[in-house]
Design a protein around this motif. Structure first.
Motif, PDB file in Angstrom:
ATOM      1  N   HIS A 262     -30.902  27.245  59.140  1.00 17.67           N
ATOM      2  CA  HIS A 262     -30.157  26.034  59.946  1.00 17.67           C
ATOM      3  C   HIS A 262     -29.664  25.968  58.818  1.00 17.67           C
ATOM      4  CE1 HIS A 262     -28.622  22.546  62.157  1.00 17.67           C
ATOM      5  NE2 HIS A 262     -29.026  23.378  63.067  1.00 17.67           N
ATOM      6  N   ASP A 264     -29.510  22.199  58.203  1.00 16.90           N
ATOM      7  CA  ASP A 264     -30.945  21.294  58.338  1.00 16.90           C
ATOM      8  C   ASP A 264     -31.731  21.515  57.767  1.00 16.90           C
ATOM      9  OD1 ASP A 264     -29.278  19.798  58.702  1.00 16.90           O
ATOM     10  OD2 ASP A 264     -29.391  19.132  61.251  1.00 16.90           O
ATOM     11  N   ASP A 265     -32.326  22.768  57.642  1.00 19.24           N
ATOM     12  CA  ASP A 265     -34.473  23.178  57.538  1.00 19.24           C
ATOM     13  C   ASP A 265     -33.977  24.077  55.887  1.00 19.24           C
ATOM     14  OD1 ASP A 265     -34.778  22.701  60.005  1.00 19.24           O
ATOM     15  OD2 ASP A 265     -34.964  25.159  60.786  1.00 19.24           O
TER      16      ASP A 265
END
Length: 738
Positions: A262, A264-265
């Motif tokens: 993801h 955001d990760d």
């Protein structure tokens, strides 16, 4: 012993020892606690069913989850149900599906439970099942059910379950529904937790299968195995991992493993990888990473890394990942539900204080702080010693020393106390319950890590209004009792006075009758021999005769009314032509009517037959009525006397166009010595006994007499039973209070 059994036993003990409101709080608290524990959900629901039956005072019940079939129709899957099997077939069914299986399924919506599943969930109250059209579908031989209540369990606007109870003494109503509302919220939370539990179990089962497959490739790891190069390039991955994500085994994304994360990760993964390479993050420090599956969804992988770059065989970074998507979602749901439950406990009007074995505050809610005027929030009290906050409580309780002794005695004796009243310095009254709660040690203790072994639960209720109402009710009751005693005494005195008065009137009348009769007799003899008297003496003698005769008539009336009221007067009814009697009486008044220029009309019934009456006494009734009509009718007026034979009765009416009777005097007109207010103003002569005597005589005949307005005048109506062919004595007259 299951993980939840000690807590369940403690709460069960606590539930049976406190008031219904506190029992409800205990049940809700139990449900909030059970959501956290990885116990058999069916066991949890069975425990809650016991709470439901206790709270509602019912004999049977169930807790069910609402599911939907392929067509979208709701049906009920029981998670806990009381045993209502009644024959061998139903006992086998219960054993198979409830004891050993997942529960019973009810799909027939043409029933009381089915009616409650419609329209997104409805409350069902049925207190007459034998005649309730919704109670169809119950098989023959079913145990008797005399009352039924079903409540929908909602999560937001979604129907997730239904709870139902039956056979409660007195049936069910809106008060029971409102009382159980917090319990339905708790059941909804548990159903959500149960669904999360199923997802987690399903996910765990899938993971176990993946690990089993991976175990065939590698003997020392069971999780998803990924090997990365120093730069993060994807060297290899176990087939289980690729299958979990839906990719073809052995896939190697052209842009590397980070392209599946993801966005955001990505930064977190890079930092974690660097820490693993530098030895600053060990294999016991997992990190959650969201990895994109082949279908575009993201799975949460709990990942730990081990730097094996220096291992000549592996020469890579070994990542071990576990799919925790379902568990993280379940944990999130549980966190949300826990927040809701804490909000629910905090919103109760009942003050709650939970103290652990070390007398430190574990839980308090806003109403508790308000009741004792604490300026801090409930969260600020948690962790404080209860003895530290007691000093403030002693200041706001009227008997602070008694309050302190009561608390210390409860802690020392650990004996339940219910209904203690506390008078506050500001005039309020609080009601307090104390219950010791015994719990076993847990491996994962809740409530900020505090052990609740031999804990203490305090429940406070503001009963100021109820206390004031009780005091007012007691004062009113005492006043009412005193007034009732006074009234009874006055009534006895009045009855005694009335009896003495009646005896006095009868005695005096009897004593006056003989001398008055002598006076009248001698005066009449003297008047017969007028020769020896001067004209003025003759006039005086006539005055003596008239007045003594009036006195004698009055005495006769007094004696008659006394005998009528005491029941000592009898009658001798004989067949009498009523029209003849009325005509004879009216004719005696025609000269007087002619002198007053009052027209007297007689309308006599030509109906055949005779009335059973005492002629002499009824003559007196008619004379009193006609005499009154003539007395109160002015010159030019009209009097009408009529008789009529109706079905089963004779009716006599005497109507006049006289001065009438004021409405406020109607009810007392037949009382002895009473005269209308308008007769006193115009100074009409009379004793006020005539109508009382008339009523007494009429009632001795089993009849009735009444009065009404008539074109500015008055109409009296006498109604007698038609007993021409009847045999035997007349019934006694009804008893009347003078």
């Amino acid at each position: 012993m299951t993980e939840t059994e000690p807590f369940e036993r403690a709460v069960a003990t606590y539930t049976t020892q406190i008031t219904p409101t506190a029992q409800l709080l205990a049940a809700v608290t139990r449900a909030a606690g059970l959501v956290y524990h990885d116990a058999d959900p069916n066991e949890l629901f069975r425990s809650l069913l016991d709470d439901l039956l206790t709270l509602s005072g019912s004999e049977y019940g169930y807790i069910g989850e609402v599911l939907f079939d392929d067509a979208g129709a709701p049906y009920l899957q029981t998670r806990a149900i009381t045993d209502i099997s009644w024959d061998q077939d139903t006992r086998n069914l219960y054993e198979e599906h409830v004891v050993r299986g997942e529960g019973l399924q009810f799909r027939n919506l043409d029933t009381l439970f089915g009616w409650g599943l419609l329209e997104g969930g409805r409350v069902v109250i049925a207190n007459d099942l034998a005649n309730d059209p919704r109670s169809s579908g119950r098989p023959g031989g079913h145990p008797p059910l005399d009352a039924y209540l079903a409540l929908p369990v909602l999560r937001g606007s979604q129907l997730v379950g239904q709870i139902a109870v039956s056979n409660r003494a007195g049936g069910y109503d809106g008060e029971v529904v409102a009382f159980l509302e917090p319990f339905t919220v708790a059941v909804g939370n548990l159903i959500d937790g149960y669904r999360a539990h199923r997802e987690r179990r399903s996910a765990e089962a899938e993971r176990a299968r993946s690990e089993s497959r991976l175990a065939a490739i590698t003997s020392h790891l069971t999780d998803i195995i990924t090997l990365l190069g120093r730069d993060g390039s994807w060297i290899s991955s176990s087939p289980g991992g690729t299958r979990l994500l839906g990719y073809t085994p052995g896939i190697d994304p052209p842009t590397g493993v980070f392209s599946l994360l993801h966005p955001d990760d990505v930064e977190l993964a890079g930092l974690s990888l660097q820490e693993i390479i530098e030895g600053r993050r060990g294999p016991d420090e997992p990190v959650d990473l969201r990895v994109r599956a082949a279908d575009g969804s993201y799975r949460i992988l709990e990942t730990v890394g081990d730097n094996l770059l220096d291992d000549p065989v592996i020469a890579a970074i070994l990542l071990t990942s576990r799919d925790v998507t379902a568990r993280r979602q379940a944990e999130r749901v549980l966190r949300e539900r826990t927040g809701e439950m804490n909000a629910l406990l905090g919103s109760l009007q009942t003050g709650v204080l939970f103290v652990d074995a070390d007398l430190r505050i574990v839980f308090a809610n806003e109403p508790f702080c308000d009741m004792f005027r604490y300026e801090c929030s409930p969260d600020e009290l948690v962790g404080m010693s209860s003895t530290d906050i007691r000093a403030h409580a002693e200041q706001v309780v009227l008997d602070g020393e008694g309050f302190r002794r009561g608390v210390e005695s409860a802690y020392a004796g650990k004996v339940r106390r219910v209904g203690d009243l506390l008078r506050m310095t500001d005039g309020r009254t609080l009601e307090r319950d104390y219950t010791p709660v015994r719990r076993e040690r847990r491996e994962e203790p809740r409530m900020k890590g505090t052990e609740l072994k031999n804990a203490h639960l305090w429940i406070y209720r503001d009963v100021t209004q109820r206390s004031l109402l009780d005091e007012q009710r007691q004062t009113i009751l005492e006043r009412e009792q005193a007034l009732r005693r006074s009234t009874q005494e006055q009534n006895r005195s009045l009855l005694e006075i009335d009896e003495l008065k009646s005896q006095f009137v009868a005695t005096v009348s009897h004593e006056l009758r003989t001398p008055l009769a002598s006076i009248v007799g001698f005066a009449e003899l003297l008047l017969d021999d007028r020769a020896g008297f001067r004209p003025d003496q003759q006039e005086f003698l006539e005055i003596v005769f008239r007045n003594s005769q009036r006195l004698l008539e009055l005495v006769e009336d007094l004696l008659l009314i006394s005998r009528l009221e005491s029941g000592a007067h009898g009658i001798d009814p004989r067949p009498t032509v009523l029209a003849d009697l009325v005509g004879e009486v009216v004719n005696t008044f025609r000269p007087e009517a002619a002198s007053k220029r009052v027209h007297v009309a007689v309308e006599l019934s030509g109906a055949p037959g005779s009335a059973m009456i005492d002629r002499s006494r009824f003559d007196q009734v008619i004379r009193n009525l006609v005499s009154n009509a003539l007395k109160f009718t002015d010159e030019g007026g009209r009097i009408t006397v009529s008789t009529e034979r109706l079905a089963g009765s004779w009716v006599i009416r005497v109507a006049d166009t006289g001065i009438g009777i004021p409405a406020e005097d109607i009810d007392r007109l037949f009382d002895r010595f009473f005269r209308g207010s308008n007769t006193r103003l115009r100074q009409y002569p009379g004793s006020g006994l005539g109508l009382a005597i008339a009523r007494g005589i009429v009632e001795l005949h089993g009849g009735s007499i009444g009065v009404a307005a008539n074109e500015g005048g008055t109409v009296f109506t006498v109604e007698l039973p038609d007993r021409e062919s009847a045999s035997g004595p007349l019934p006694p007259a009804p008893a009347r209070v003078p």
